[in-house]
Motif scaffolding. Structure first.
Motif, mmCIF file in Angstrom:
data_model
loop_
_atom_site.group_PDB
_atom_site.id
_atom_site.type_symbol
_atom_site.label_atom_id
_atom_site.label_comp_id
_atom_site.label_asym_id
_atom_site.label_seq_id
_atom_site.Cartn_x
_atom_site.Cartn_y
_atom_site.Cartn_z
ATOM 1 N N ASP A 1 8.539 -2.326 5.073
ATOM 2 C CA ASP A 1 9.712 -3.044 5.561
ATOM 3 C C ASP A 1 9.497 -4.545 5.377
ATOM 4 O OD1 ASP A 1 12.226 -3.166 7.330
ATOM 5 O OD2 ASP A 1 10.796 -4.480 8.364
ATOM 6 N N SER A 2 10.502 -5.244 4.864
ATOM 7 C CA SER A 2 10.353 -6.664 4.567
ATOM 8 C C SER A 2 10.070 -7.474 5.827
ATOM 9 C CB SER A 2 11.598 -7.204 3.861
ATOM 10 O OG SER A 2 12.742 -7.055 4.683
ATOM 11 N N GLY A 3 10.666 -7.065 6.971
ATOM 12 C CA GLY A 3 10.394 -7.789 8.212
ATOM 13 C C GLY A 3 8.931 -7.695 8.607
ATOM 14 N N ALA A 4 8.377 -6.471 8.513
ATOM 15 C CA ALA A 4 6.949 -6.297 8.828
ATOM 16 C C ALA A 4 6.081 -7.035 7.824
ATOM 17 C CB ALA A 4 6.609 -4.812 8.839
ATOM 18 N N HIS A 5 6.500 -7.003 6.562
ATOM 19 C CA HIS A 5 5.734 -7.703 5.525
ATOM 20 C C HIS A 5 5.673 -9.197 5.816
ATOM 21 C CE1 HIS A 5 5.099 -8.298 0.893
ATOM 22 N NE2 HIS A 5 4.047 -8.623 1.613
ATOM 23 N N ASN A 6 6.809 -9.777 6.166
ATOM 24 C CA ASN A 6 6.847 -11.208 6.454
ATOM 25 C C ASN A 6 6.108 -11.553 7.738
ATOM 26 O OD1 ASN A 6 8.400 -11.749 4.180
ATOM 27 N ND2 ASN A 6 10.329 -11.426 5.266
ATOM 28 N N ARG A 7 6.225 -10.694 8.744
ATOM 29 C CA ARG A 7 5.625 -10.988 10.053
ATOM 30 C C ARG A 7 4.107 -10.885 10.023
ATOM 31 N NH1 ARG A 7 6.662 -11.081 15.592
ATOM 32 N NH2 ARG A 7 5.071 -10.080 16.892
ATOM 33 N N TYR A 8 3.574 -9.854 9.360
ATOM 34 C CA TYR A 8 2.135 -9.569 9.468
ATOM 35 C C TYR A 8 1.343 -9.908 8.208
ATOM 36 C CZ TYR A 8 3.834 -6.910 13.480
ATOM 37 O OH TYR A 8 4.437 -6.535 14.645
ATOM 38 N N GLY A 9 1.992 -10.471 7.204
ATOM 39 C CA GLY A 9 1.256 -10.880 6.007
ATOM 40 C C GLY A 9 0.968 -9.711 5.092
ATOM 41 N N LEU A 10 0.026 -8.827 5.473
ATOM 42 C CA LEU A 10 -0.292 -7.576 4.766
ATOM 43 C C LEU A 10 -0.678 -7.826 3.302
ATOM 44 C CD1 LEU A 10 2.604 -5.388 6.207
ATOM 45 C CD2 LEU A 10 0.310 -5.744 7.136
ATOM 46 N N HIS A 11 -1.458 -8.902 3.074
ATOM 47 C CA HIS A 11 -1.890 -9.212 1.714
ATOM 48 C C HIS A 11 -3.279 -8.664 1.406
ATOM 49 C CE1 HIS A 11 -3.210 -12.517 4.339
ATOM 50 N NE2 HIS A 11 -4.282 -12.570 3.564
ATOM 51 N N TYR A 12 -3.854 -7.888 2.329
ATOM 52 C CA TYR A 12 -5.161 -7.279 2.068
ATOM 53 C C TYR A 12 -4.936 -5.885 1.479
ATOM 54 C CZ TYR A 12 -10.142 -6.304 2.720
ATOM 55 O OH TYR A 12 -11.468 -6.033 2.509
ATOM 56 N N PRO A 13 -5.690 -5.504 0.438
ATOM 57 C CA PRO A 13 -5.433 -4.209 -0.195
ATOM 58 C C PRO A 13 -5.757 -3.028 0.719
ATOM 59 C CG PRO A 13 -7.420 -5.224 -1.087
ATOM 60 C CD PRO A 13 -6.767 -6.258 -0.237
ATOM 61 N N ALA A 14 -4.830 -2.082 0.785
ATOM 62 C CA ALA A 14 -5.076 -0.802 1.448
ATOM 63 C C ALA A 14 -5.499 0.213 0.391
ATOM 64 C CB ALA A 14 -3.826 -0.326 2.175
ATOM 65 N N THR A 15 -6.246 1.222 0.824
ATOM 66 C CA THR A 15 -6.730 2.260 -0.093
ATOM 67 C C THR A 15 -5.859 3.508 0.057
ATOM 68 O OG1 THR A 15 -8.989 1.421 0.016
ATOM 69 C CG2 THR A 15 -8.689 3.696 -0.741
ATOM 70 N N TYR A 16 -5.305 3.993 -1.074
ATOM 71 C CA TYR A 16 -4.451 5.179 -1.080
ATOM 72 C C TYR A 16 -5.222 6.296 -1.787
ATOM 73 C CZ TYR A 16 -1.189 1.491 0.048
ATOM 74 O OH TYR A 16 -0.586 0.414 0.641
ATOM 75 N N LYS A 17 -5.386 7.391 -1.062
ATOM 76 C CA LYS A 17 -6.190 8.507 -1.560
ATOM 77 C C LYS A 17 -5.263 9.554 -2.186
ATOM 78 C CE LYS A 17 -9.488 11.998 0.167
ATOM 79 N NZ LYS A 17 -10.164 12.506 1.402
ATOM 80 N N PHE A 18 -5.549 9.905 -3.433
ATOM 81 C CA PHE A 18 -4.743 10.892 -4.154
ATOM 82 C C PHE A 18 -5.625 12.068 -4.590
ATOM 83 C CE2 PHE A 18 -2.570 6.866 -4.726
ATOM 84 C CZ PHE A 18 -1.243 7.200 -4.498
ATOM 85 N N GLY B 1 -3.267 7.840 -22.067
ATOM 86 C CA GLY B 1 -2.107 7.156 -21.511
ATOM 87 C C GLY B 1 -0.997 8.088 -21.092
ATOM 88 N N LEU B 2 -1.301 9.408 -20.935
ATOM 89 C CA LEU B 2 -0.281 10.373 -20.522
ATOM 90 C C LEU B 2 -0.422 10.659 -19.036
ATOM 91 C CD1 LEU B 2 -0.534 12.832 -23.531
ATOM 92 C CD2 LEU B 2 1.150 11.012 -23.173
ATOM 93 N N PRO B 3 0.708 10.916 -18.378
ATOM 94 C CA PRO B 3 0.644 11.187 -16.935
ATOM 95 C C PRO B 3 -0.142 12.469 -16.650
ATOM 96 C CG PRO B 3 2.876 10.677 -17.637
ATOM 97 C CD PRO B 3 2.086 10.890 -18.879
ATOM 98 N N VAL B 4 -0.743 12.497 -15.452
ATOM 99 C CA VAL B 4 -1.422 13.698 -14.965
ATOM 100 C C VAL B 4 -0.776 14.105 -13.653
ATOM 101 C CG1 VAL B 4 -3.605 13.083 -16.069
ATOM 102 C CG2 VAL B 4 -3.159 12.359 -13.730
ATOM 103 N N ASN B 5 -1.022 15.321 -13.252
ATOM 104 C CA ASN B 5 -0.461 15.837 -12.016
ATOM 105 C C ASN B 5 -1.367 15.432 -10.848
ATOM 106 O OD1 ASN B 5 1.109 17.239 -10.216
ATOM 107 N ND2 ASN B 5 0.084 19.201 -10.594
ATOM 108 N N TYR B 6 -0.866 14.582 -9.971
ATOM 109 C CA TYR B 6 -1.660 14.166 -8.810
ATOM 110 C C TYR B 6 -0.716 14.035 -7.630
ATOM 111 C CZ TYR B 6 0.154 9.411 -9.527
ATOM 112 O OH TYR B 6 0.959 8.310 -9.660
ATOM 113 N N THR B 7 -1.259 14.117 -6.428
ATOM 114 C CA THR B 7 -0.443 14.065 -5.214
ATOM 115 C C THR B 7 -1.114 13.152 -4.198
ATOM 116 O OG1 THR B 7 -1.564 16.018 -4.339
ATOM 117 C CG2 THR B 7 0.506 16.369 -5.533
ATOM 118 N N PHE B 8 -0.275 12.498 -3.416
ATOM 119 C CA PHE B 8 -0.802 11.617 -2.368
ATOM 120 C C PHE B 8 -1.445 12.450 -1.268
ATOM 121 C CE2 PHE B 8 -0.150 9.488 1.764
ATOM 122 C CZ PHE B 8 -0.973 8.394 1.560
#
Length: 827
Positions: A33-50, A120-127
């Motif tokens: 959400d843009s409001g949360a983004h502006n309020r809390y900065g959130l410029h540190y990378p989060a890790t997304y596991k797939f 360079g071809l897509p693979v099947n992965y899920t979050f």
């Protein structure tokens, strides 16, 4: 063959269709959400596991922030690599997972992510999930450093150098009201980059509620945030996520200002290893703990054991090891227990090293707050099939409205909106769906929509605060001008003047918040809090200074402030070695001989100078004998100095000795040693004499000379032949002087040097044989020895009838010898 061909065609079509189906879900979008983004900065990378196919290898991951952007490849890292807080991907092929760490851009609320094979071809992965810690690390280490100010800058610079050397990330708690050189703090921010995070540690470090009230909670909490933002450049990320509580003090008023200041979390001093809980009413996390602190135990070996044990326990629990230090306490030196502990905890690839505020920025995303959604990029509708509802926000003036989980909300879910006035402002009105809400000039307001079953609207307006400024006298004077003023935020007061009573003077203006000024009249500018300012006066006083003119020192209080009519304390003039005190003087003509000196009834500023003069000694002179010493008479000499005298003997005299005053003679110059007391120089002269030395052949006669002889005086030698002998030759310094002997006397008329006088004698009886020898010598028939010739040389005779040899042997000598033989003549 036909059946086989159709089957091959069918299989090919099936595989292609299956591949395309997977390709649909190959791109993921991660939205905030843009409001949360502006309020809390959130410029540190989060890790997304797939979850990725277990059989594939050589995958790559790419990201972008807009559908119009080019794809950017994520750098790959492997297990065991040391990396923290960077955009990167790690593929765990053994377990079938990809860990993609990506930060939000300040220009976009969306991250697009995809995973491709080596072609360079897509693979099947899920979050799968967002791991508790960055890159799915085992535990986290964070370090907070409290009390940064101008006076602690050097200690912090040393500490930060060590921390970055260890690869440890850290947070600086800045006391913004004690920072005047923002440039040197900016240098630290620029030098240490991603390792360093800046947090607010208040403006003036208040200890308790009274301390906060003195300057105002708002100025200490929100004002500090704004001072840091205005003083520093953060490379596009000015959000300050952390408030560090001075002394670990907190109360409900402080908590409300932490919330209205937009901080994500505050830190106390209680212990713990877990994240604090999210507070939906306040729109932030509750107060967070620390794990261990040192409090100056620089030489405590037990500290290493305790700290290492706390670290091990936090790691074993899969928690947070949070270390706190005050760098000014002297822990940052090689070999200290503190650095031994840092050496123990650093360099572990299964540990996440992160600044404290960024730890909670990551956790905010990890808990899927701020309306965070992660879905295939082509999914645009709610899974239930219902439309989303919108919360429309409108803020007028200096303030903001932030809604959680966002302004786009799923039907039936709850949403809360947080209204916060900017620093120095308050909420004047909040309207929800057209209905005004009671806000009572608060700086924050929250409203919950639960459940959301339609679109809503919330608006807020804000106005500047006004502050009461009071000017008072502290006694012995008065204040003129508007003593009580109500001033809007950021404005200035009118001028107020402090007027001292008779016999008193204005000193300064002070306030309980630490404000101090000597301006008079006084104008307060950029008012940001209520304040009572006191004019301070004291009795008129004067400055009396005591100085040395050199060659001595002054002992005592040499710079004294004395109330009118009062007296100074005693001051003593101490002369240097070889000097003595003479007097105190001042520019106004004062001459004072007292030492020590107490100056009484002081009525003005005054500088007194101690005068010192060199010690002197008297050197007298004395001369004995023929000569003089110059200069004559008493000579005055400075202490420890030397002088010279010229010593001149009279004619026929010489210098016999010069003594006294530790001196030495070189030629005619006598130089004394260093003079440290009265003394005398004595010169003694002696006459110059010469020695007359007479020599004769033993038994043939004598020679007696009057010796020694004063130089230039006459003397004589008496030559006496023994019986039967006569003088045949007398030499003086080798010169024949026989002819100068008269009546056996040899006269030296002016003796100027030593004389060696030798007399030679021969027998005075002559025989006929002597006369014959002489005759043969004359005729050349015989060579006679020299000494014999001297005996034969008897002519002529002197008036006394004695021989006067003329240096030759001739007939006259033969005649005289014959006449002597027959007795005609005698001598």
């Amino acid at each position: 063959m036909k059946v086989f061909g159709w089957r091959l065609l069918f299989l090919t079509v099936f595989l292609l269709s299956t591949y395309n189906l997977h390709a649909v879900a190959a791109d993921y979008s991660i939205k905030i959400d843009s409001g949360a983004h502006n309020r809390y900065g959130l410029h540190y990378p989060a890790t997304y596991k797939f979850k990725i196919p277990s059989a594939v290898r050589g995958l790559i991951a790419e990201y972008r922030y807009s559908l119009d952007d080019q794809w950017n490849r994520l750098p790959q890292r492997s297990k065991g690599d040391m990396f923290n807080g960077i955009d990167a991907v790690r593929f765990d092929y053994e377990n079938g997972f990809a860990y993609a760490s990506v930060r939000f851009s300040s220009r976009s609320d969306v991250i697009y992510l995809r995973i491709l094979d080596g072609n360079g071809l897509p693979v099947n992965y899920t979050f799968d999930s967002i791991p508790l810690f960055y890159d799915d690390r085992r535990a986290a280490v964070t370090i907070t450093l409290d009390d940064y100010a101008d006076w602690t800058h050097g200690d912090f610079a040393t500490a930060l150098q060590y921390l970055e050397g260890y690869g440890l990330h850290f947070t600086l708690g800045v006391m913004s009201g004690q920072v005047y050189s923002w440039r040197q703090l900016q240098d630290l921010v620029d030098r240490h980059g991603a390792y360093l995070e800046v947090a607010s540690h208040s403006s003036h470090h208040p200890r308790n509620a009274g301390g906060y009230a003195a300057n105002g909670y708002e100025a200490e909490v929100i004002g500090s945030r704004d001072e840091i933002r205005n003083g520093l450049s953060f490379n596009g990320h000015p959000y300050i996520p952390l408030y560090i509580e001075p002394y670990g003090y907190s109360d409900s008023t402080l908590e409300s200002y932490v919330s209205s200041g937009g901080y994500l979390v505050s830190r106390g001093v209680f212990s713990g290893t877990a994240f604090s809980a999210w507070n939906p009413e306040e729109g932030r996390y509750d107060r967070a703990p620390l794990t261990y602190h040192d409090y100056g135990r620089a030489n405590d070996a037990q500290f290493v054991l305790e700290a290492n044990a706390h670290f091990d326990q936090a790691v074993s629990q899969g928690g947070i090891y949070h270390l706190m230090d005050h760098p000014w306490q002297g822990m940052w030196q090689a070999g200290t227990p503190f650095l031994q502990h840092l050496d123990y905890i650093h360099g572990r690839s299964d540990i996440w090293y992160v600044p404290f505020g960024r730890l909670y920025q990551y956790h905010f995303l990890q808990e899927r707050r701020g309306g965070l959604t992660i879905s295939p990029a082509d999914t645009n509708e709610d899974p239930s099939g219902h439309s989303h509802f919108t919360i429309n926000t409108d803020s007028i003036g200096n303030g903001s409205i932030t809604c959680t989980p966002g302004t786009t909300v799923d039907p039936g879910t709850a949403a809360s909106c947080w209204v916060a006035a900017d620093y120095g402002h308050h909420i004047t009105d909040v309207t929800v769906d057209g209905t005004s809400q009671p806000v009572a000039s608060r700086s924050t307001f929250s409203y919950s929509f639960d459940p959301v079953m339609r679109n809503h609207g919330i608006s807020a307006s804000f106005s500047p605060n006004s502050y009461s400024i009071t000017f008072v006298s502290g006694g012995n004077g008065s204040v003129t001008g508007a003593a009580s003023q109500l001033i809007g935020h950021g404005a200035s007061t009118t001028a107020v003047t402090a007027v001292p009573a008779e016999g008193f003077r204005f000193v300064n203006w002070t306030a309980p918040d630490g404000f101090i000024s000597t301006d008079n009249p006084l104008v307060l500018t950029n008012v940001a809090a209520r304040r009572t300012v006191t004019a301070n006066f004291d009795a008129s006083s004067y400055f009396v200074e005591f100085l040395s003119s050199g060659n001595g020192t002054v002992s005592g209080n040499t710079g004294q402030t004395v109330t009118r009519g009062g007296a100074t304390t005693a001051v003593t003039a101490i002369p240097a070695q070889g000097y003595h005190f003479e007097a105190w003087t001042s520019a106004d003509g004062l001459v004072e001989k007292s030492n020590p000196l107490v100056l009484s009834f002081v009525t003005g500023n005054r500088t007194l100078t101690a005068l010192f003069a060199p010690d002197t000694h008297t050197v007298t002179t004395e001369s004995r004998g023929g000569g003089r010493i110059e200069p004559t008479g008493p000579v005055t000499i400075r202490h420890d100095s030397s002088t010279s005298f010229t010593v001149t003997p009279a004619d026929s005299f010489r210098i016999a000795s010069v003594t006294g005053c530790g001196g030495s003679l070189s030629g005619n110059t006598y130089t004394t040693g260093p003079i440290t007391s009265d003394c005398s120089v004595s010169a003694t002269f002696a006459e110059i004499t010469h020695t007359l030395t007479g020599t004769v052949e033993a038994g043939k006669g004598t020679i007696a000379c009057a010796t020694p002889v004063t130089s230039g005086q006459s003397s004589s030698c008496t030559v006496t032949p023994a019986p039967g002998f006569m003088l045949v030759r007398l030499t003086d310094n080798g010169m024949d002087r026989t002819s100068e002997v008269q009546d056996n006397i040899y006269l030296l008329p002016s003796v100027t040097s030593a004389h060696a006088i030798a007399a030679e004698f021969a027998g005075d009886a002559y025989t006929l044989a002597d006369a014959v020898t002489a005759q043969q010598q004359i005729l050349g028939r015989r060579k006679v020895a020299e000494k014999e010739l001297l005996r034969l040389d008897v002519a002529p005779l002197g008036p006394d009838g004695a021989p006067r040899p003329d240096g030759t042997v001739d007939v006259a000598d033969v005649v005289i010898m014959l006449r002597r033989l027959v007795g005609i003549i005698t001598w």
